[in-house]
Design a protein around this motif. Structure first.
Motif: not given
Length: 269
Positions: A2-6, A156-161, A177-183
């Protein structure tokens, strides 16, 4: 994947608060280790303009932070900083090294964010036109292309920001590299390994670099400063600083990120 767009504040406001002190302290140790490694390679001096930013705010009652900036014969401006409130789930951390004009190795950009999920950024910030100078692209970005594609496919845990600010998107290299992810433990280890590898690669570039012709150094130094200032001033995450500390301190922190109040001289061109 998935992708983060915020915007950052949208990410924070839409997520339940949680204490992230443990991860924050782990990341502080990681960035300190990387900063120490850089400090072993370069002669660095703390700029006096950031001496009183060693600690600001009150961590026992709310938001706080630290910002230390350094310069030296080969380093124009190095920033090691954090800002936030780990007990409520928001911390923004930076380790960014901007080289002097004697070589054209890309600058090192690194940031870690807890909101309270994780987010990270690391990039080799270009010092020229990658499309107009394909040899520069080939030297510093070509070998990173395949690992970058592999990372996107294998994690797949890492969502492109994707920043909602076009100017910030334009600041990224093709292999940023620019990603959000569960820690999770595995994800934190992945980030630590990647940052450690990228810093080591960057230091190798520095050691192997050829000198810039003296007549080209002043223009390179001017471009470096403009890029650094523009990114710092246009960073949409600055709104979080204004929320926590108001305009006056936030404006000073932003100036510190690019060296607007610096006392030490810039490296000679």
């Amino acid at each position: 994947m998935s992708e983060t767009v915020q915007h950052v504040e949208e990410m924070v406001d839409s997520t339940a608060r949680a204490d992230v002190t443990e991860t924050f302290e782990e990341w502080q140790r990681l960035l300190r280790t990387l900063a120490d490694r850089i400090g072993e390679r370069f002669e660095l001096h703390r700029d006096p303009s950031t001496a009183d930013l060693e600690s600001y705010g009150d961590p026992s009652t709310g938001p706080s932070g630290r910002l230390a900036a350094y310069a030296g014969p080969e380093i124009d401006w190095l920033v090691h900083s954090w800002i936030g409130d780990p007990s409520t789930g928001f911390v923004n951390m930076h380790l960014t090294a901007w080289l002097g004009p004697r070589i054209r190795v890309p600058h090192l950009g690194c940031a870690l964010l807890l909101w309270p999920e994780g987010w990270f950024y690391i990039d080799a910030i270009p010092r020229g036109d990658l499309l107009g100078e394909p040899d520069y692209y080939d030297r510093y970005y070509l070998d990173a292309d395949e690992p970058w594609l592999t990372f996107k496919a294998e994690h797949p845990d890492f969502r492109w920001f994707t920043s909602r600010t076009g100017f910030i998107r334009a600041s990224l290299s093709p292999t940023a590299y620019c990603y959000s992810f569960p820690t999770t433990r595995a994800n934190l280890d992945t980030v630590a390994a990647l940052l450690t590898d990228r810093v080591g690669r960057w230091l190798g570039w520095v050691d192997a670099a050829e000198p810039v012709a003296p007549g080209e150094r002043a223009a390179l130094a001017a471009r470096d400063l403009a890029v650094r200032r523009n990114i710092a001033e246009r960073d949409p995450a600055n709104v979080m600083g204004r929320r926590m500390f108001g305009d006056e301190l936030t404006d000073r922190l932003v100036r510190a990120l690019w060296g607007g109040d610096r006392v030490l001289e810039r490296p000679s061109a």
